[in-house]
Design a protein around this motif. Structure first.
Motif, mmCIF file in Angstrom:
data_model
loop_
_atom_site.group_PDB
_atom_site.id
_atom_site.type_symbol
_atom_site.label_atom_id
_atom_site.label_comp_id
_atom_site.label_asym_id
_atom_site.label_seq_id
_atom_site.Cartn_x
_atom_site.Cartn_y
_atom_site.Cartn_z
ATOM 1 N N VAL A 57 0.812 -1.000 0.101
ATOM 2 C CA VAL A 57 0.114 -0.159 -0.123
ATOM 3 C C VAL A 57 0.821 1.177 -0.258
ATOM 4 C CG1 VAL A 57 -1.716 1.609 1.185
ATOM 5 C CG2 VAL A 57 -1.831 -1.372 1.535
ATOM 6 N N PRO A 58 0.534 2.218 -0.914
ATOM 7 C CA PRO A 58 1.475 3.774 -0.889
ATOM 8 C C PRO A 58 1.453 4.053 0.453
ATOM 9 C CG PRO A 58 0.307 2.786 -2.843
ATOM 10 C CD PRO A 58 -0.021 1.756 -2.189
ATOM 11 N N GLU A 59 2.383 5.508 0.282
ATOM 12 C CA GLU A 59 2.137 5.860 2.074
ATOM 13 C C GLU A 59 1.195 6.663 1.830
ATOM 14 O OE1 GLU A 59 5.597 7.414 2.211
ATOM 15 O OE2 GLU A 59 7.799 6.389 2.557
ATOM 16 N N GLU A 60 0.651 7.089 0.476
ATOM 17 C CA GLU A 60 -0.457 8.317 0.715
ATOM 18 C C GLU A 60 -1.913 7.700 1.332
ATOM 19 O OE1 GLU A 60 -0.087 7.761 -3.755
ATOM 20 O OE2 GLU A 60 1.965 7.692 -1.582
ATOM 21 N N TYR A 61 -1.975 6.455 1.453
ATOM 22 C CA TYR A 61 -2.539 5.365 1.899
ATOM 23 C C TYR A 61 -2.710 4.811 3.179
ATOM 24 C CZ TYR A 61 -4.551 6.108 -3.195
ATOM 25 O OH TYR A 61 -4.580 6.989 -4.267
ATOM 26 N N GLU A 62 -1.709 5.890 4.088
ATOM 27 C CA GLU A 62 -0.735 4.813 5.069
ATOM 28 C C GLU A 62 -0.482 3.668 4.811
ATOM 29 O OE1 GLU A 62 -4.442 4.684 7.950
ATOM 30 O OE2 GLU A 62 -5.782 6.907 6.932
ATOM 31 N N GLY A 63 0.529 3.413 4.220
ATOM 32 C CA GLY A 63 1.351 2.367 3.911
ATOM 33 C C GLY A 63 2.391 2.443 4.020
ATOM 34 N N VAL A 64 3.208 1.388 3.681
ATOM 35 C CA VAL A 64 4.480 1.660 3.948
ATOM 36 C C VAL A 64 5.032 1.630 2.681
ATOM 37 C CG1 VAL A 64 5.196 1.107 5.675
ATOM 38 C CG2 VAL A 64 5.217 -0.584 4.968
ATOM 39 N N GLY A 65 4.251 1.357 0.988
ATOM 40 C CA GLY A 65 4.756 0.696 0.130
ATOM 41 C C GLY A 65 5.005 1.533 -1.033
ATOM 42 N N PRO A 66 5.112 1.043 -2.110
ATOM 43 C CA PRO A 66 4.964 -0.690 -2.358
ATOM 44 C C PRO A 66 7.477 -0.750 -2.160
ATOM 45 C CG PRO A 66 5.449 1.230 -4.194
ATOM 46 C CD PRO A 66 5.076 1.550 -3.731
ATOM 47 N N LEU A 67 6.846 -1.442 -1.316
ATOM 48 C CA LEU A 67 8.514 -2.725 -1.431
ATOM 49 C C LEU A 67 8.589 -4.362 -1.508
ATOM 50 C CD1 LEU A 67 8.811 -1.548 3.069
ATOM 51 C CD2 LEU A 67 10.079 0.095 0.560
ATOM 52 N N PRO A 68 8.355 -4.174 -2.767
ATOM 53 C CA PRO A 68 8.284 -5.338 -3.192
ATOM 54 C C PRO A 68 9.676 -6.565 -2.672
ATOM 55 C CG PRO A 68 9.027 -4.773 -4.577
ATOM 56 C CD PRO A 68 8.158 -3.362 -3.866
ATOM 57 N N VAL A 69 10.562 -6.524 -2.089
ATOM 58 C CA VAL A 69 11.414 -6.793 -1.708
ATOM 59 C C VAL A 69 10.905 -7.498 -0.875
ATOM 60 C CG1 VAL A 69 13.975 -7.386 -0.924
ATOM 61 C CG2 VAL A 69 13.233 -6.491 -2.571
ATOM 62 N N GLU A 70 10.562 -6.434 0.568
ATOM 63 C CA GLU A 70 10.292 -7.052 1.550
ATOM 64 C C GLU A 70 8.903 -7.815 1.811
ATOM 65 O OE1 GLU A 70 11.777 -3.551 0.591
ATOM 66 O OE2 GLU A 70 13.089 -4.153 2.176
ATOM 67 N N LEU A 71 8.332 -7.028 0.513
ATOM 68 C CA LEU A 71 6.869 -8.167 0.985
ATOM 69 C C LEU A 71 6.498 -9.937 0.190
ATOM 70 C CD1 LEU A 71 3.455 -7.665 -0.430
ATOM 71 C CD2 LEU A 71 4.596 -9.580 -1.831
ATOM 72 N N ALA A 72 8.072 -9.688 -0.553
ATOM 73 C CA ALA A 72 8.519 -11.059 -0.677
ATOM 74 C C ALA A 72 9.324 -11.840 0.800
ATOM 75 C CB ALA A 72 9.828 -11.905 -1.898
ATOM 76 N N LEU A 73 10.159 -11.541 1.086
ATOM 77 C CA LEU A 73 10.488 -11.487 2.397
ATOM 78 C C LEU A 73 8.823 -12.201 3.451
ATOM 79 C CD1 LEU A 73 13.195 -9.408 3.405
ATOM 80 C CD2 LEU A 73 13.722 -12.060 3.732
ATOM 81 N N ALA A 74 8.532 -11.192 3.484
ATOM 82 C CA ALA A 74 7.006 -11.544 4.349
ATOM 83 C C ALA A 74 6.439 -13.534 4.657
ATOM 84 C CB ALA A 74 6.266 -10.271 4.435
ATOM 85 N N TYR A 75 6.164 -12.793 2.666
ATOM 86 C CA TYR A 75 5.698 -13.825 2.075
ATOM 87 C C TYR A 75 5.764 -15.348 2.385
ATOM 88 C CZ TYR A 75 1.671 -11.413 1.295
ATOM 89 O OH TYR A 75 -0.121 -10.063 1.928
ATOM 90 N N VAL A 76 7.458 -15.441 2.390
ATOM 91 C CA VAL A 76 7.803 -16.714 2.628
ATOM 92 C C VAL A 76 7.845 -17.531 3.770
ATOM 93 C CG1 VAL A 76 10.395 -17.715 3.032
ATOM 94 C CG2 VAL A 76 9.857 -16.075 0.620
ATOM 95 N N GLU A 77 7.721 -16.199 4.419
ATOM 96 C CA GLU A 77 7.734 -16.382 6.335
ATOM 97 C C GLU A 77 5.799 -16.884 5.894
ATOM 98 O OE1 GLU A 77 9.834 -17.001 8.616
ATOM 99 O OE2 GLU A 77 11.346 -16.664 7.427
#
Length: 318
Positions: A57-77
């Protein structure tokens, strides 16, 4: 390309692993498969507090993204712990909404996705079902060359993975977008998340199988000492290790071909890990009482989700 995670990324993955280890996820998975979504929604909220869904989710919508590398890390877990629910579909819908621009739906739903208040799912082009539509707060369907919202869902069907509850989406309601760029964003983030989830499933299967062969004995010796068993496990490890850099490379480029290559190698490695686990566990591997079955079935389902092996090969060759 040599890809190295930094300390902050490694700590993020470790913190998710610790949280999910303490959450007794197998019991949550079984409740979810039985249609009891309360424990799953509670776990969903904890993942949101850790920032998992905000990564798309982009920062303008209260997210911290887009951060695809970090998302890949999270989804491995998430894959390693067999987390149930439309985790892949939710981030793909987040990418779709972000790509639609400053729309009313983006303003309304993206902050909720980031906070965990909104669980979303999608029926992709060519797919007959929407995953976990009965539990989701928001469903998207592809019809007549456009993406629409759905007011309700139809019958629920069995899946190879009981925790993946497949529902027929209802009739298209409100038009979301006809923008091809939005379609591409939905597919890209869904493919990345599914590849990462599959890689995590494969790692969990290998870890559990290694632990088992160190305990099971035949002819007075641990079966893990047998040369044939060592070769099977080493082959599984090599497939998983080969898929890992392809996953993170795809997260860096987000190109269609790289994502297809990552999904192909990760899902095939997980499927191979499931077959190895089943063979080395013997008859006990077929029992639903054994937690191993949760990962075996998920590996089978993820093999064709968000791009079958043949579809991914065609993308890479094209």
């Amino acid at each position: 390309m040599r890809f190295l995670l930094d300390d902050e990324q490694r700590e993020f993955a470790r913190s998710l692993d610790a949280m999910l280890t303490a959450a007794e996820v197998p019991s949550v998975v079984r409740s979810w498969g039985a249609g009891e979504f309360g424990p799953g929604r509670a776990l969903w909220s904890r993942l949101a507090e850790a920032g998992v869904f905000a990564l798309a989710v982009p920062e303008e919508y209260e997210g911290v993204g887009p951060l695809p590398v970090e998302l890949a890390l999270a989804y491995v877990e998430l894959g390693r712990h067999a987390v149930p629910g439309p985790v892949v579909e939710t981030v793909s819908v987040a990418a779709l909404l972000a790509a639609t621009g400053d729309s009313a739906h983006a303003k309304q739903l993206l902050p909720g996705i980031a906070s965990g208040a909104v669980m979303a799912t999608v029926k992709a082009p060519g797919g007959p079902y929407a995953l976990d539509a009965e539990a989701a707060d928001f469903t998207v369907t592809f019809a007549d060359g456009a993406l629409h919202t759905c007011a309700r869902h139809g019958p629920v069907h069995r899946s190879a993975d009981p925790a993946r509850r497949l529902a027929e989406p209802g009739a298209p309601a409100e038009l979301l977008t006809q923008d091809r760029a939005a379609f591409a964003a939905t597919d890209a983030w869904g493919t990345l998340a599914a590849a990462a989830q599959a890689l995590g499933v494969g790692r969990a299967l290998l870890d559990r199988t290694v632990a088992y062969v160190k305990q099971r004995k035949q002819f007075g010796a641990e079966i893990g000492t047998f040369q044939a068993v060592k070769h099977q496990l080493a082959d599984t490890l090599l497939k998983l290790e080969f898929a890992t850099p392809l996953l993170y490379s795809a997260a860096l480029t987000m190109s269609r071909a790289d994502l297809a290559a990552a999904k192909l190698t990760a899902s095939e490695a997980a499927y191979h890990a499931s077959r190895t686990a089943l063979q080395l566990h013997g008859a006990i591997g077929y029992t639903e009482e054994l937690d191993l079955s949760l990962w075996i079935r998920k590996a089978q389902a993820l093999r064709t989700a968000w791009g079958s092996p043949s579809a991914c090969r065609k993308r890479v060759l094209a």
